[in-house]
Design a protein around this motif. Structure first.
Motif, PDB file in Angstrom:
ATOM      1  N   PRO A  84       0.965  -1.306  -0.070  1.00  0.00           N
ATOM      2  CA  PRO A  84       0.018  -0.043   0.213  1.00  0.00           C
ATOM      3  C   PRO A  84       1.029   1.345   0.130  1.00  0.00           C
ATOM      4  O   PRO A  84       1.916   1.332   0.556  1.00  0.00           O
ATOM      5  CB  PRO A  84      -0.997  -0.125   1.349  1.00  0.00           C
ATOM      6  N   LEU A  85       0.203   2.289  -0.501  1.00  0.00           N
ATOM      7  CA  LEU A  85       1.236   3.693  -0.535  1.00  0.00           C
ATOM      8  C   LEU A  85       0.111   4.503   0.081  1.00  0.00           C
ATOM      9  O   LEU A  85      -0.669   5.105  -0.419  1.00  0.00           O
ATOM     10  CB  LEU A  85       1.519   4.006  -2.033  1.00  0.00           C
ATOM     11  N   ALA A 113       3.477  -5.694   3.684  1.00  0.00           N
ATOM     12  CA  ALA A 113       2.218  -5.385   4.245  1.00  0.00           C
ATOM     13  C   ALA A 113       0.973  -6.376   3.999  1.00  0.00           C
ATOM     14  O   ALA A 113       0.344  -6.550   4.833  1.00  0.00           O
ATOM     15  CB  ALA A 113       1.682  -3.775   3.945  1.00  0.00           C
ATOM     16  N   PRO A 114       0.914  -6.803   2.687  1.00  0.00           N
ATOM     17  CA  PRO A 114      -0.015  -7.431   2.468  1.00  0.00           C
ATOM     18  C   PRO A 114       0.007  -9.161   3.160  1.00  0.00           C
ATOM     19  O   PRO A 114      -0.905  -9.718   3.519  1.00  0.00           O
ATOM     20  CB  PRO A 114       0.338  -7.779   0.841  1.00  0.00           C
ATOM     21  N   ALA A 115       1.232  -9.509   3.657  1.00  0.00           N
ATOM     22  CA  ALA A 115       1.394 -10.741   4.312  1.00  0.00           C
ATOM     23  C   ALA A 115       0.653 -10.461   5.705  1.00  0.00           C
ATOM     24  O   ALA A 115      -0.163 -11.413   6.280  1.00  0.00           O
ATOM     25  CB  ALA A 115       2.861 -10.883   4.600  1.00  0.00           C
ATOM     26  N   ALA A 116       1.131  -9.247   6.402  1.00  0.00           N
ATOM     27  CA  ALA A 116       0.475  -8.899   7.701  1.00  0.00           C
ATOM     28  C   ALA A 116      -0.977  -8.765   7.352  1.00  0.00           C
ATOM     29  O   ALA A 116      -1.799  -9.521   8.427  1.00  0.00           O
ATOM     30  CB  ALA A 116       1.072  -7.625   8.232  1.00  0.00           C
ATOM     31  N   ALA A 117      -1.529  -8.285   6.403  1.00  0.00           N
ATOM     32  CA  ALA A 117      -3.169  -8.056   6.264  1.00  0.00           C
ATOM     33  C   ALA A 117      -3.504  -9.493   5.981  1.00  0.00           C
ATOM     34  O   ALA A 117      -4.816  -9.711   6.589  1.00  0.00           O
ATOM     35  CB  ALA A 117      -3.207  -7.041   5.036  1.00  0.00           C
ATOM     36  N   SER A 118      -2.899 -10.297   5.476  1.00  0.00           N
ATOM     37  CA  SER A 118      -3.578 -11.568   5.133  1.00  0.00           C
ATOM     38  C   SER A 118      -3.687 -12.594   6.245  1.00  0.00           C
ATOM     39  O   SER A 118      -4.570 -13.387   6.475  1.00  0.00           O
ATOM     40  CB  SER A 118      -2.645 -12.578   3.929  1.00  0.00           C
ATOM     41  N   LEU A 119      -2.523 -12.555   7.100  1.00  0.00           N
ATOM     42  CA  LEU A 119      -2.433 -13.223   8.553  1.00  0.00           C
ATOM     43  C   LEU A 119      -3.634 -12.662   9.304  1.00  0.00           C
ATOM     44  O   LEU A 119      -4.333 -13.568   9.951  1.00  0.00           O
ATOM     45  CB  LEU A 119      -1.282 -12.929   9.060  1.00  0.00           C
ATOM     46  N   ALA A 128       4.454  -2.447   8.394  1.00  0.00           N
ATOM     47  CA  ALA A 128       4.073  -2.797   9.811  1.00  0.00           C
ATOM     48  C   ALA A 128       2.240  -1.805   9.834  1.00  0.00           C
ATOM     49  O   ALA A 128       1.568  -2.090  10.794  1.00  0.00           O
ATOM     50  CB  ALA A 128       4.548  -1.864  10.725  1.00  0.00           C
ATOM     51  N   LEU A 129       1.949  -1.342   8.753  1.00  0.00           N
ATOM     52  CA  LEU A 129       0.619  -0.547   8.779  1.00  0.00           C
ATOM     53  C   LEU A 129      -0.539  -1.295   9.258  1.00  0.00           C
ATOM     54  O   LEU A 129      -1.400  -0.966  10.176  1.00  0.00           O
ATOM     55  CB  LEU A 129       0.451   0.107   7.465  1.00  0.00           C
ATOM     56  N   PRO A 130      -0.851  -2.440   8.604  1.00  0.00           N
ATOM     57  CA  PRO A 130      -1.740  -3.268   8.814  1.00  0.00           C
ATOM     58  C   PRO A 130      -1.994  -3.638  10.352  1.00  0.00           C
ATOM     59  O   PRO A 130      -2.928  -3.845  11.070  1.00  0.00           O
ATOM     60  CB  PRO A 130      -2.070  -4.548   8.123  1.00  0.00           C
ATOM     61  N   GLU A 146      -4.858  12.113 -12.835  1.00  0.00           N
ATOM     62  CA  GLU A 146      -5.618  11.024 -12.996  1.00  0.00           C
ATOM     63  C   GLU A 146      -4.488   9.847 -12.808  1.00  0.00           C
ATOM     64  O   GLU A 146      -3.450   9.974 -13.282  1.00  0.00           O
ATOM     65  CB  GLU A 146      -5.869  10.882 -14.590  1.00  0.00           C
ATOM     66  N   VAL A 147      -4.820   9.223 -12.020  1.00  0.00           N
ATOM     67  CA  VAL A 147      -3.584   8.050 -11.203  1.00  0.00           C
ATOM     68  C   VAL A 147      -4.106   6.745 -11.966  1.00  0.00           C
ATOM     69  O   VAL A 147      -5.279   6.185 -11.849  1.00  0.00           O
ATOM     70  CB  VAL A 147      -3.663   8.105  -9.943  1.00  0.00           C
ATOM     71  N   VAL A 148      -3.215   6.115 -12.531  1.00  0.00           N
ATOM     72  CA  VAL A 148      -3.343   4.763 -13.178  1.00  0.00           C
ATOM     73  C   VAL A 148      -2.264   3.827 -12.370  1.00  0.00           C
ATOM     74  O   VAL A 148      -0.897   4.088 -12.442  1.00  0.00           O
ATOM     75  CB  VAL A 148      -2.966   5.006 -14.603  1.00  0.00           C
ATOM     76  N   GLY A 149      -2.752   2.568 -11.697  1.00  0.00           N
ATOM     77  CA  GLY A 149      -2.034   1.912 -11.323  1.00  0.00           C
ATOM     78  C   GLY A 149      -1.404   0.676 -11.970  1.00  0.00           C
ATOM     79  O   GLY A 149      -2.445   0.100 -12.752  1.00  0.00           O
ATOM     80  N   VAL A 150      -0.341   0.350 -11.890  1.00  0.00           N
ATOM     81  CA  VAL A 150       0.316  -0.748 -12.749  1.00  0.00           C
ATOM     82  C   VAL A 150       0.729  -1.794 -11.601  1.00  0.00           C
ATOM     83  O   VAL A 150       1.660  -1.846 -11.005  1.00  0.00           O
ATOM     84  CB  VAL A 150       1.519  -0.476 -13.283  1.00  0.00           C
ATOM     85  N   PRO A 151      -0.402  -3.019 -11.501  1.00  0.00           N
ATOM     86  CA  PRO A 151      -0.298  -3.812 -10.480  1.00  0.00           C
ATOM     87  C   PRO A 151       0.982  -5.032 -10.790  1.00  0.00           C
ATOM     88  O   PRO A 151       0.474  -6.195 -11.204  1.00  0.00           O
ATOM     89  CB  PRO A 151      -1.804  -4.303 -10.496  1.00  0.00           C
ATOM     90  N   VAL A 152       2.062  -4.800 -10.564  1.00  0.00           N
ATOM     91  CA  VAL A 152       3.075  -5.904 -10.605  1.00  0.00           C
ATOM     92  C   VAL A 152       3.216  -6.784  -9.584  1.00  0.00           C
ATOM     93  O   VAL A 152       3.035  -5.773  -8.306  1.00  0.00           O
ATOM     94  CB  VAL A 152       4.449  -4.859 -10.791  1.00  0.00           C
ATOM     95  N   TYR A 153       3.364  -7.912  -9.613  1.00  0.00           N
ATOM     96  CA  TYR A 153       3.416  -8.905  -8.600  1.00  0.00           C
ATOM     97  C   TYR A 153       2.229  -8.586  -7.560  1.00  0.00           C
ATOM     98  O   TYR A 153       2.374  -8.289  -6.660  1.00  0.00           O
ATOM     99  CB  TYR A 153       4.792  -8.821  -7.662  1.00  0.00           C
ATOM    100  N   ARG A 154       1.040  -8.862  -8.243  1.00  0.00           N
ATOM    101  CA  ARG A 154      -0.238  -8.990  -7.435  1.00  0.00           C
ATOM    102  C   ARG A 154       0.060 -10.237  -6.278  1.00  0.00           C
ATOM    103  O   ARG A 154       0.162 -11.359  -6.789  1.00  0.00           O
ATOM    104  CB  ARG A 154      -1.536  -9.139  -8.355  1.00  0.00           C
ATOM    105  N   TRP A 155      -0.706  -9.931  -5.084  1.00  0.00           N
ATOM    106  CA  TRP A 155      -0.431 -10.992  -4.162  1.00  0.00           C
ATOM    107  C   TRP A 155      -1.916 -11.262  -3.821  1.00  0.00           C
ATOM    108  O   TRP A 155      -2.864 -10.681  -3.868  1.00  0.00           O
ATOM    109  CB  TRP A 155       0.032 -10.348  -2.797  1.00  0.00           C
TER     110      TRP A 155
END
Length: 389
Positions: A163-164, A215-221, A252-254, A177-186
């Protein structure tokens, strides 16, 4: 003379690593082997449970769609955030037959690199970044973009699963106008079994620390714990007994959103993360002067005068119960309650106690008080804080 000094030095040197006797959970999917090896090299037992999986780039329809969108409608600015993500994006585009077109497009826009590593990846692709902060800080990237003015401009950001916080929102509020390029989606792991076992071990305090490198690993757990109805127990463990160690503040955010205080190294790398645990975990171990010996109680082992003594789980449960009030008698009934799954059979206490004494290698550390229970043989000269319980 030299041989005697050398022998004395060898005797003083610990034969174990700083993390010996501790168990560390690893939630990473990427670079988990590297992190696990660093921990094991320092003596830790490692419990690995990838809390997420990475969608292969070549199969990622969202990344393909975002790449084609940039081909059709050129952005004004592209922000590259990670070296591995940028390289992976270019390689995936090559596989789709879009590699040359992507490089041509990136070469025609304002290309910003978050830091030195991604700057190196950009140059390796034959491109040149327009600017890169020395701090590797996305906050500095945001500050530059807002200072330039982004109203009416199209900004593409190469995402990397992290996350940003506030970054995209601030740009949109400023009119971009913001366009996200989702490299390595988890995504969640296909086999959830290891994650469940890690959760159970954390709640049972069978692990001493949990490491998070994204952060995605923390959120997933946290999400999995919530699905199982175990979130309060997990948060309690992380608040009081299990050290949550994060590679950096974004990771650490999640956890912080749930009120969990984390530890983080000053440099956001795996090596400093492991070094932090080498300081943090031993500093939390209970050290007691017992029967003329120095006893340090770690996660699944005890140091007796600096010698590592592995202890069975039941024995560790008894030792922790005794160490809460060193020098005081703890009844068999209280010790029985400390034994997981022992039921009402006080004989289980005697069996576990015999194994504990054998594991410690110094039977006089624990005294039997006839008809009352057991006590740690705290040295009479010990600090009164132990004698007062």
């Amino acid at each position: 003379m030299y041989d005697e000094q050398q022998a004395a030095g060898a005797e003083r040197a610990p034969a174990h690593g700083p993390l010996a006797g501790f168990t560390v959970g690893v939630t990473a999917a990427r670079r988990a082997d590297e992190l696990g090896a660093l921990l094991q090299r320092r003596g830790a037992a490692v419990l690995h449970a990838p809390a997420l999986r990475i969608v292969p780039l070549a199969d990622d329809s969202e990344l393909l769609a975002a790449t084609k969108q940039l081909m059709d409608h050129a952005p004004d600015v592209v922000v590259a955030t990670t070296a591995i993500g940028f390289r992976g994006w270019v390689e995936a585009a090559d596989g789709w037959g879009l590699g040359d077109a992507l490089l041509a497009r990136l070469g025609s826009v304002e290309l910003l690199a978050r830091g030195p590593k991604v700057k190196g990846a950009i140059r390796a692709a034959g491109l040149t970044e327009e600017w890169s902060p020395s701090s590797e800080s996305m906050a500095e990237v945001l500050e530059r973009l807002l200072a330039e003015g982004v109203e009416g401009r199209r900004v593409a950001i190469q995402l990397h699963g992290e996350p940003l916080p506030g970054f995209v929102e601030a740009l949109r509020e400023a009119g971009a106008e913001v366009v996200g390029v989702p490299v390595y989606r988890w995504m969640p792991p296909e086999d959830i079994g290891p994650v469940d076992r890690l959760l159970d071990a954390t709640i049972a305090r069978s692990v001493d620390a949990l490491t998070f490198t994204s952060a995605p690993a923390a959120a997933s757990l946290l999400s999995r714990a919530e699905e199982r109805g175990l979130l309060p127990e997990l948060l309690s463990a992380l608040h009081h007994d299990v050290v949550p160690a994060c590679v950096g503040p974004v990771t650490a955010l999640p956890l912080q959103a749930r009120g969990v205080a984390t530890v983080q190294p000053e440099r956001f790398r795996l090596g400093p993360l492991v070094q932090l645990l080498c300081l943090e975990l031993p500093s939390r171990a209970r050290t007691l002067p017992i029967a003329g010996h120095r006893m340090e109680i770690r996660g699944h082992a005890v140091l007796v005068d600096g010698e590592l003594r592995p202890v069975p789980p039941a024995g560790m449960s008894l030792l922790r119960a005794l160490s809460r009030r060193p020098g005081w008698v703890v009844s068999r009934a209280d010790l029985l309650r400390a034994l997981p799954g022992a039921g009402r059979d006080e004989h289980a206490v005697e069996t576990a106690m015999a194994r504990l004494r054998a594991a410690l290698g110094a039977p006089k550390l624990i005294q039997t008080v006839v008809k009352r229970g057991y006590r740690l043989a705290l040295d009479p000269s010990a600090d009164t804080k132990y004698a007062d319980g």
